[in-house]
Write a protein that holds these residues in place. Structure first.
Motif, mmCIF file in Angstrom:
data_model
loop_
_atom_site.group_PDB
_atom_site.id
_atom_site.type_symbol
_atom_site.label_atom_id
_atom_site.label_comp_id
_atom_site.label_asym_id
_atom_site.label_seq_id
_atom_site.Cartn_x
_atom_site.Cartn_y
_atom_site.Cartn_z
ATOM 1 N N GLN A 101 0.848 -1.186 0.000
ATOM 2 C CA GLN A 101 0.000 0.000 0.000
ATOM 3 C C GLN A 101 0.885 1.237 0.000
ATOM 4 O O GLN A 101 2.104 1.163 -0.102
ATOM 5 N N PRO A 136 -19.196 8.930 11.385
ATOM 6 C CA PRO A 136 -19.774 9.018 10.035
ATOM 7 C C PRO A 136 -21.277 8.769 10.077
ATOM 8 O O PRO A 136 -21.712 7.681 10.443
ATOM 9 N N GLN A 139 -22.781 5.720 8.008
ATOM 10 C CA GLN A 139 -22.033 4.471 8.017
ATOM 11 C C GLN A 139 -22.928 3.225 7.989
ATOM 12 O O GLN A 139 -22.660 2.297 7.263
ATOM 13 N N ILE A 142 -24.112 1.236 4.661
ATOM 14 C CA ILE A 142 -23.289 0.635 3.609
ATOM 15 C C ILE A 142 -22.465 -0.550 4.097
ATOM 16 O O ILE A 142 -21.545 -0.958 3.428
ATOM 17 N N VAL A 182 -13.423 -2.755 6.509
ATOM 18 C CA VAL A 182 -13.275 -2.918 5.060
ATOM 19 C C VAL A 182 -11.893 -2.402 4.686
ATOM 20 O O VAL A 182 -11.496 -1.329 5.106
ATOM 21 N N MET A 183 -11.145 -3.202 3.943
ATOM 22 C CA MET A 183 -9.783 -2.796 3.583
ATOM 23 C C MET A 183 -9.600 -2.917 2.070
ATOM 24 O O MET A 183 -10.214 -3.760 1.441
ATOM 25 N N PRO A 184 -8.713 -2.096 1.511
ATOM 26 C CA PRO A 184 -8.466 -2.259 0.078
ATOM 27 C C PRO A 184 -7.405 -3.330 -0.132
ATOM 28 O O PRO A 184 -6.460 -3.430 0.637
ATOM 29 N N ASN A 185 -7.567 -4.149 -1.166
ATOM 30 C CA ASN A 185 -6.466 -5.046 -1.504
ATOM 31 C C ASN A 185 -5.583 -4.361 -2.527
ATOM 32 O O ASN A 185 -5.801 -3.194 -2.856
ATOM 33 N N LEU A 186 -4.592 -5.068 -3.028
ATOM 34 C CA LEU A 186 -3.624 -4.408 -3.908
ATOM 35 C C LEU A 186 -4.214 -4.000 -5.243
ATOM 36 O O LEU A 186 -3.672 -3.170 -5.949
ATOM 37 N N GLY A 188 -6.950 -2.543 -5.380
ATOM 38 C CA GLY A 188 -7.792 -1.395 -5.086
ATOM 39 C C GLY A 188 -9.229 -1.803 -4.829
ATOM 40 O O GLY A 188 -10.105 -0.976 -4.666
ATOM 41 N N MET A 190 -12.313 -3.267 -2.596
ATOM 42 C CA MET A 190 -12.591 -3.224 -1.169
ATOM 43 C C MET A 190 -12.927 -4.618 -0.691
ATOM 44 O O MET A 190 -13.755 -5.311 -1.286
#
Lengths: 281, 456
Positions: A101, A136, A139, A142, A182-186, A188, A190
């Motif tokens: 990242q 947020p 939140q 979603i 929720v995380m982004p992978n390589l 992009g 989610m």
């Protein structure tokens, strides 16, 4: 119409009045800051942490109290959000935690420097900021289905290793830890970080050990950090795998899981989509 | 140009152009890092690029202001600069301090507070440097045969800018107090005393370029700087919403920063009105274009885009996001970069005697750079609004959102390329003027004397 000397009077008078008002408010603000910021909690470690924060220009990427650059996350509530242990491991080797990242410089901090920095961030997180950062408001609408939390009523205690080694900074386990991360992978995309409650349904024990030991080898691009061996030893991987497997109600009771089938623990609730989440990344 | 010593301004302007070029280079480094090409990370990490980018901005603008003052003050005071050699020393030492600071950033040596990154020992050198500057123009003004409002406002702006640098040099253990006084420097500079400097320079240019009576132009200058301080001083409150200071700053900051656009709006109306009222068509139209452009773009960038996110309920979500970067780019460009470029466009023909004010490249430079900057602002606005919606309103993880907005930075880079083309054309024109010449001293390059004679 105004004459030039009236215009001058307007300028000088206005400036004088508003400067005086500003100075009076400054004085009043000073008298209120100690209570709002808990000045008494500024220990030598916090003060040293602030120097470290400044001497490495952390504000050149991050924000604190929303001030700084916008290249890296806001850190005011970082201790509350991630926990001290996560930050400790992260500061030791930033790139290990978010492989591939956006990069952070590895400053090769000593253990004491890391503790001071965390003490400073912890103090910052407790200052009364009039409601910043705000929760947020949208939140709830979603949350990805796959990451929705099940209500866990198990009486099993979560072993300390899960908090210490930061698993729960991203995952949830038995109602503890981070829900709905929720995380982004390589690529992009989610990725919903799965709960650990029912890992036993998705992975065999050997697969689980392989996965924790080297996630990138199994799923290139996954946001799961490589923590072995820098943070987690191979023996500890076994300990983690033992516990997670022991959550299977049909697993034979082991030493690591004396309370697996303790009376009162709820039966495993039906999973919404057990295998969907991990397949998504 | 009336006096030989005004020539020193050329070297300040030339240095400003050099620093601006470097600022753009570091801007591109950051832009590429944001779309995933942070290939220089090991040598120039983002925090270094960012500090160099913003510090060079401040230094080139200040260098330009100093050059402007060295041009304007002798002209307005009707005498030579008091100590021309001191001005040379001051320019060179300023550049040396600047280079040391930039080298320090690459070696991870910092004071490390946003916009005040230069290591503390260098602060003292800056103070000495600025004292030399203020003494030099102050003495020139003092001994001058006339004391015009324009010159006094310009001098007061520079003097207060220097004084307000000092609160930024105090060390605090409490981050809240630290931040409180950091804004005394940063906010009271850019939304306070720098507007005095800008107003002074704009006033000088309008008097020269439009031919409107000095008394009228200067009267309105007082009104405008009056409005600036009326709103800007307590407007500092918009930096005190979320840093640990009391809640009443939300009300005070909210009200007074809503008034801040008034000062910029009146500046824009004033400049346009004076240009229309003026009985003169000055041959250097491009300098007037830059002056009017400055007054209008500063209203759009600093005034309008400022109020777009300083209302507390909005700022709660936009604070600390790319929305600030969006506002920052157009505000600094419109208000302070363009006033410098206007001054340079006016002064260069005067200093060199070469009338390059009507070449195609001069207007191409104006339009390309402005359209480029508006494009960059638009890209940052798109990125900022998306960031606010996804991260602050929906609670999606920071890095995930950053991936989402990457494409806006491709747009930003394209617009930045256009902007750079404009700046390159401006700089080419700058150097085509050649060096300042003694022959230009007392020469009536723009036909000022002939016009004045015809008027009377």
């Amino acid at each position: 119409m105004l004459s030039k000397s009236q215009a001058r009077t307007f300028f000088l008078g206005g400036t004088g009045v508003f400067s005086a008002a500003f100075l009076a408010l400054t004085f009043d603000t000073h008298s209120r800051i100690p209570a709002r910021t808990h000045t008494e909690a500024i220990t030598p470690a916090v003060a040293r942490g602030k120097r470290i924060w400044e001497n490495n220009n952390c504000m050149g990427c991050h924000t604190l109290f929303g001030e700084g650059a916008y290249y890296a996350p806001e850190l005011t509530k970082s201790v509350e959000r991630r926990g001290k242990e996560f930050l400790r491991i992260f500061l030791k080797d930033p790139e290990a935690m978010f492989p591939g990242q956006r990069k952070m410089v590895n400053y090769h901090f000593s253990a004491e420097q890391i503790d001071d920095t965390i003490a400073f961030l912890d103090w910052c997180g407790k200052v009364d900021l009039n409601g910043f950062p705000a929760k947020p408001p949208l939140q709830k609408t979603i949350v990805p289905v796959a990451a929705q939390q099940m209500v866990v009523t198990s009486t099993r205690e979560v072993p300390a290793i899960f908090t210490e080694k930061t698993c729960l900074a991203c995952h949830s386990l038995l109602g503890k830890g981070a829900p709905n991360m929720v995380m982004p992978n390589l690529k992009g995309e989610m990725v919903a970080v799965p709960s650990l409650d029912e890992v036993y349904k998705r992975k065999s024990r050997p697969d689980l050990v392989k996965w924790i030991s080297n996630p990138q080898a199994i799923k290139p691009g996954t946001p799961m950090p490589t923590l072995v061996p820098a943070v987690v030893s191979t023996a500890q991987v076994e300990e983690i795998a033992d516990f997670l497997m022991s959550l299977n109600p049909s697993a034979p009771p082991t030493a690591a899981a004396p309370a697996a089938n303790a009376p009162g623990s709820a039966p495993p609730p039906p999973a919404p989509a057990p295998a969907a989440a991990p397949k998504a990344n | 140009m009336k006096f030989k010593s005004q020539k020193i301004a050329y070297w300040f302007f030339a240095s400003a152009m050099l620093l601006l070029t470097l600022q753009i280079v570091y801007g591109f480094i950051m832009g590429f890092a944001r779309i995933g090409y942070d290939v220089l990370h090991d040598w120039i990490p983002f925090n270094t690029a960012r500090a160099v980018h913003t510090n060079l901005l401040v230094v080139w603008l200040l260098t330009g202001f100093m050059g402007s003052a060295y041009y304007i003050i002798p002209e307005e005071s009707n005498r030579e600069l008091e100590w021309p050699k001191l001005a040379w020393f001051q320019l060179i030492s300023l550049l040396v301090v600047g280079v040391i600071a930039v080298v320090c950033y690459h070696l991870n040596i910092w004071e490390g507070r946003k916009f005040l990154e230069i290591p503390r020992p260098l602060d003292y050198l800056v103070v000495i440097n600025v004292l030399c500057f203020l003494a030099n123009i102050g003495m020139t003004l003092w001994k001058g045969t006339q004391h015009t409002t324009t010159a006094i406002v310009l001098y007061m702006g520079l003097l207060f800018a220097a004084l307000l640098y000092l609160p930024g040099m105090i060390t605090f253990d409490n981050q809240t107090v630290d931040s409180f006084y950091r804004w005394w420097v940063v906010h009271l500079w850019v939304e306070g005393v720098w507007e005095l400097i800008m107003g002074g320079i704009l006033c000088f240019l309008l008097i020269k370029l439009t031919g409107v009576d000095r008394e009228v132009v200067e009267k309105w200058l007082y009104i405008i700087v009056g409005l600036t301080f009326l709103s800007g001083i307590l407007g500092t409150g918009h930096h005190y919403y979320w840093i640990g200071t009391p809640k009443y700053w939300l009300i005070i900051g909210g009200i007074f920063s809503s008034l801040e656009p008034l000062a910029f709006l009146s500046m824009a109306v004033y400049a346009v009105a004076m240009a229309k009222k003026g009985g003169r068509k000055h041959p250097n139209q491009i300098a007037l274009t830059w002056s009017l452009g400055c007054a209008i773009m500063s209203f759009v960038g600093a005034g309008f885009l400022g109020i777009a996110h300083t209302i507390p309920p909005v700022n709660l979500y936009t604070h600390g996001t790319l929305i600030t970067a969006m506002h920052g780019h157009l505000a600094f460009w419109g208000a302070y970069a363009m006033i410098n470029l206007a001054m340079i466009a006016y002064a260069l023909p005067q200093m060199t005697g070469r009338k390059l004010w009507d070449t195609p490249m001069t207007s191409w430079a104006f339009w390309t750079s402005n359209i480029g900057m508006v494009g960059m602002t638009g890209a940052l606005a798109a990125a900022g609004i998306t960031q606010v919606t996804l991260e602050r309103r929906m609670g999606i993880d920071f890095l995930a959102v950053q991936k989402e907005i990457e494409m806006h930075f491709i747009g930003m880079l394209l617009a930045a390329a256009l902007f750079t083309v404009g700046i390159v054309m401006f700089i080419i024109t700058f150097f085509r003027h050649g060096l300042p010449s003694d022959e230009a001293v007392g020469a009536d390059v723009a036909g000022d004397a002939a016009w004045a004679a015809a008027k009377s």
